[in-house]
Scaffold this active site. Structure first.
Site, PDB file in Angstrom:
ATOM      1  N   PRO A   1     -60.366 -19.847 -34.637  1.00 33.83           N
ATOM      2  CG  PRO A   1     -58.510 -18.439 -34.482  1.00 33.83           C
ATOM      3  CD  PRO A   1     -59.537 -19.152 -33.671  1.00 33.83           C
ATOM      4  CD  GLU A   2     -62.418 -24.384 -39.366  1.00 33.13           C
ATOM      5  OE1 GLU A   2     -61.949 -24.840 -40.415  1.00 33.13           O
ATOM      6  OE2 GLU A   2     -63.453 -24.813 -38.839  1.00 33.13           O
TER       7      GLU A   2
ATOM      8  CG  HIS B   1     -57.902 -10.187 -21.761  1.00 35.27           C
ATOM      9  ND1 HIS B   1     -57.568 -11.009 -20.707  1.00 35.27           N
ATOM     10  CD2 HIS B   1     -59.210  -9.884 -21.609  1.00 35.27           C
ATOM     11  CE1 HIS B   1     -58.651 -11.192 -19.956  1.00 35.27           C
ATOM     12  NE2 HIS B   1     -59.654 -10.530 -20.477  1.00 35.27           N
TER      13      HIS B   1
ATOM     14  NE  ARG C   1     -61.973 -19.600 -23.632  1.00 33.53           N
ATOM     15  CZ  ARG C   1     -62.762 -20.581 -24.022  1.00 33.53           C
ATOM     16  NH1 ARG C   1     -63.540 -20.409 -25.060  1.00 33.53           N
ATOM     17  NH2 ARG C   1     -62.763 -21.728 -23.380  1.00 33.53           N
TER      18      ARG C   1
END
Ligand SMILES: [Zn+2]
Length: 293
Positions: A2-3, A104, A123
């Site tokens: 994500p930016e 998760h 992740r």
């Protein structure tokens, strides 16, 4: 990854369910994300009231009523889902059945006001920490971060001052987080395209020999701000499956002019160029060789 626009989208999605609310219950299912979570993390959050939410670079900052700040970095795949069972329309917008693998789901925050905020990170490159608000600027994660691209601190004079005499290319210069914080590969490519500047050009060309800003520096600053603002307005999107805090998939990726468009015709009117991709500093650079000089 994500930016900045995606992070801002998540921040604004969390704001209505966190701001002014207390953490009633914190369920911590792991000791660590990318880094160990702080000692007694759940205990320290429980009972605290959220005063406000900010963003610095790609960190979401949750200011608490005891002077601490919960700093959140989403890493690669960190995401929040917000569930709210009451039929309040405004909060209902932030409700979605999250289809992510619940194994998760690492943190679950039950807030006063009834929202349940879940942090899922497949992740686990994301991380959270608690910092005393007064110490943020000196904290290891924040020390040395450059200016906020959407703030007045990023202007042509600042950029020219940093670029003057520098022996690096424009792309690497803009990717340097110590100069401008939170700009990533996608928006650097897009801003350079909009400013009609080649990513391979020397950064020093943003300044005159006396260090004053060139016209290109002014154009670049304007385009960095516009492309980020446009992306935030569109809800931002980087990862194909990256979701807004309300579960909607951002639409901005469809509006990229060069990023991910290798081999396609340049979108600039009357330009006959074809978008090219080149590896630069280990990342893909997308550009039009005709209109970016
Ligand atoms: Zn072109």
């Amino acid at each position: 990854m994500p930016e900045l626009p995606e992070v801002e989208t998540v921040r604004s999605g969390l704001e209505p369910v966190l701001r002014g609310r207390r953490f009633l219950h914190v369920e911590q299912r792991r000791k660590d994300l990318r880094f160990p979570l702080p000692e007694q993390f759940a205990e320290r959050l429980t009972g605290r009231k959220v005063l406000r939410l900010d963003r610095r670079a790609k960190y979401i900052l949750v200011h608490l009523d005891d002077g601490a700040v919960l700093a959140i970095h989403l890493g690669m795949t960190g995401r929040f889902s917000v569930r709210h069972n009451r039929k309040t329309a405004q909060l209902g917008e932030y409700t979605y059945a999250h289809g992510n693998d619940a194994k998760h789901d690492h943190l679950v925050f039950a807030m006063s006001g009834g929202a349940v905020v879940t942090y899922n990170d497949a992740r686990r490159f994301g991380y959270m920490t608690l910092i005393r608000g007064a110490d943020i600027a000196q904290d290891a994660f924040f020390r040395g971060l450059g200016v906020e691209p959407l703030s007045d601190a990023l202007n042509a004079t600042f950029l020219a001052g940093k670029a003057h005499g520098r022996r690096t290319d424009l792309k690497a210069f803009l990717m340097d987080q110590r100069i401008v914080a939170g700009l990533g590969n996608i928006y650097v490519c897009e801003a350079l395209f909009r400013a009609r500047l080649s990513p391979f050009k020397g950064a020093a060309t943003l300044a005159t020999t006396s260090g004053r800003p060139t016209a290109a520096a002014g154009r670049l600053v304007d385009q960095i701000k516009t492309v980020l603002a446009d992306a935030i307005r569109a809800g931002g999107s980087t990862l194909r499956d990256y979701r807004q805090a309300n579960g909607e998939i951002g639409s901005f990726q469809e509006a990229f002019a060069v990023y991910g468009r290798e081999g396609e015709p340049c979108t600039k009117p009357r330009c006959r160029g074809t978008v090219r991709r080149k590896t630069q500093g280990g990342r893909s650079t997308f550009y039009c060789p005709i209109c970016q000089r």
